[in-house]
Design a protein around this motif. Structure first.
Motif, mmCIF file in Angstrom:
data_model
loop_
_atom_site.group_PDB
_atom_site.id
_atom_site.type_symbol
_atom_site.label_atom_id
_atom_site.label_comp_id
_atom_site.label_asym_id
_atom_site.label_seq_id
_atom_site.Cartn_x
_atom_site.Cartn_y
_atom_site.Cartn_z
ATOM 1 N N TRP A 150 52.538 -12.327 32.539
ATOM 2 C CA TRP A 150 52.982 -11.183 31.756
ATOM 3 C C TRP A 150 51.857 -10.170 31.551
ATOM 4 C CZ3 TRP A 150 50.868 -9.767 27.075
ATOM 5 C CH2 TRP A 150 50.127 -10.727 26.377
ATOM 6 N N ILE A 151 50.617 -10.574 31.774
ATOM 7 C CA ILE A 151 49.487 -9.649 31.765
ATOM 8 C C ILE A 151 49.174 -9.178 33.190
ATOM 9 C CG2 ILE A 151 46.985 -9.474 31.421
ATOM 10 C CD1 ILE A 151 47.258 -11.156 28.937
ATOM 11 N N GLY A 154 48.440 -11.008 22.172
ATOM 12 C CA GLY A 154 49.756 -10.419 22.038
ATOM 13 C C GLY A 154 49.959 -9.273 23.013
ATOM 14 N N PRO A 155 51.170 -8.730 23.095
ATOM 15 C CA PRO A 155 51.493 -7.659 24.047
ATOM 16 C C PRO A 155 50.665 -6.394 23.856
ATOM 17 C CG PRO A 155 53.493 -8.615 23.120
ATOM 18 C CD PRO A 155 52.347 -9.166 22.330
ATOM 19 N N ASP A 156 50.063 -6.213 22.660
ATOM 20 C CA ASP A 156 49.305 -4.997 22.392
ATOM 21 C C ASP A 156 48.088 -4.854 23.310
ATOM 22 O OD1 ASP A 156 48.519 -7.316 20.731
ATOM 23 O OD2 ASP A 156 46.872 -6.012 20.104
ATOM 24 N N LEU A 206 48.020 -4.895 26.367
ATOM 25 C CA LEU A 206 48.375 -4.094 27.539
ATOM 26 C C LEU A 206 48.160 -2.601 27.298
ATOM 27 C CD1 LEU A 206 51.649 -5.907 28.692
ATOM 28 C CD2 LEU A 206 49.368 -6.064 29.710
ATOM 29 N N PRO A 245 52.007 -6.394 35.052
ATOM 30 C CA PRO A 245 51.924 -4.955 34.715
ATOM 31 C C PRO A 245 50.561 -4.351 35.042
ATOM 32 C CG PRO A 245 52.010 -6.303 32.718
ATOM 33 C CD PRO A 245 52.325 -7.206 33.856
ATOM 34 N N THR A 259 44.126 -14.670 36.866
ATOM 35 C CA THR A 259 44.909 -13.463 36.598
ATOM 36 C C THR A 259 44.303 -12.257 37.298
ATOM 37 O OG1 THR A 259 45.534 -14.384 34.451
ATOM 38 C CG2 THR A 259 45.924 -12.040 34.774
#
Length: 249
Positions: A203-204, A3-5, A7, A207, A48
């Motif tokens: 998306w990872i 999940g976004p957490d 980051l 950023p 990535t």
């Protein structure tokens, strides 16, 4: 898929990795384990990592180039060899035992670090003689071999490149600038390859790439401000980190 957490720790660690990589190489010793910790698959981790690495190496290259710390006549001759070596290394990974190779490289990089530290003046003075036969005889095959290692395994590529340039007579600041330029080229080549494979987690990677670029810009400026003595100290730390990463991966 995480999940976004993730980051929350991924972005600051990418910043630190960019700073370290711009000074002495070895940023992958931080970003690769971080991406694994996030729960990505091995192909996603490798792909990535190349995405964010082009941000950091590109940012550092710009900083060093602006201050004239990249020897383009030499670097321009080495980039094609490094790219060919990288492609060959990626092919050979299917035929060589990575575990045994990691141990061998760890021993070599510790030996390199020891030589750098025992020679108190190594890398502190700029004695680059220009495009002499000796320089080309050292750097042309050296760039190919290090590029092949980058394609095969990767961690410590920038550190090996810095040693190669320091042997050629550059101080460690200019050696770092030259290494970052070649690293950017090899990262870009690998990026295109992995982009086609479709494994990048954008998306990872994006950023974290921006954070990596900001850290790299700060690291390059710090290296140029503090000079070769600072870079040499950082180099010693990175040698230990890379060796530990290879031995205990």
């Amino acid at each position: 898929m995480p999940g976004p957490d993730v980051l929350l720790y991924g972005v600051p660690l990418a910043f630190v990795a960019g700073f370290i990589d711009a000074v002495a190489g070895g940023g992958g010793t931080i970003t690769l384990p971080t991406l694994f910790l996030m729960g990505l698959t091995p192909p996603q981790v490798v792909a990535t990592n190349k995405l964010l690495a082009i941000f950091g190496s590109g940012s550092a290259t710009v900083q060093y180039a602006r201050k004239g710390h990249i020897e383009w006549p030499l670097v321009g001759r080495l980039i094609p060899l490094a790219l060919v070596g990288s492609a060959l290394g990626a092919y050979l990974v299917h035929f060589v035992d990575p575990a045994a190779f990691r141990t061998l490289v760890a021993v070599v990089i510790l030996g390199v670090g020891t030589l750098v530290l025992l020679n108190k003046r190594f890398g502190l003075d700029d004695r680059y003689p220009g495009l002499t036969a000796r320089v080309l005889a050292l750097t042309l095959p050296g760039a190919f071999i290090v590029g092949m290692y980058d394609g095969f395994l990767g961690p410590g590529t920038g550190t090996f490149l810095m040693f190669l340039f320091a042997l050629s007579g550059f101080n460690l600041v200019r050696a770092s600038g030259n290494a970052r330029a070649i690293n950017f080229a090899t990262n870009l080549g690998a990026f295109v390859f992995f982009l086609i494979g479709g494994q990048m987690v954008f998306w990872i990677g994006l950023p974290m790439g921006v954070a990596n670029a900001l850290g790299a810009a700060l690291g390059a400026r710090m290296a140029m401000l503090r000079g070769s003595a600072f870079v040499k100290w950082m180099y010693a730390v990175i040698v230990l980190l890379v060796a530990a990463r290879l031995l205990f991966a």
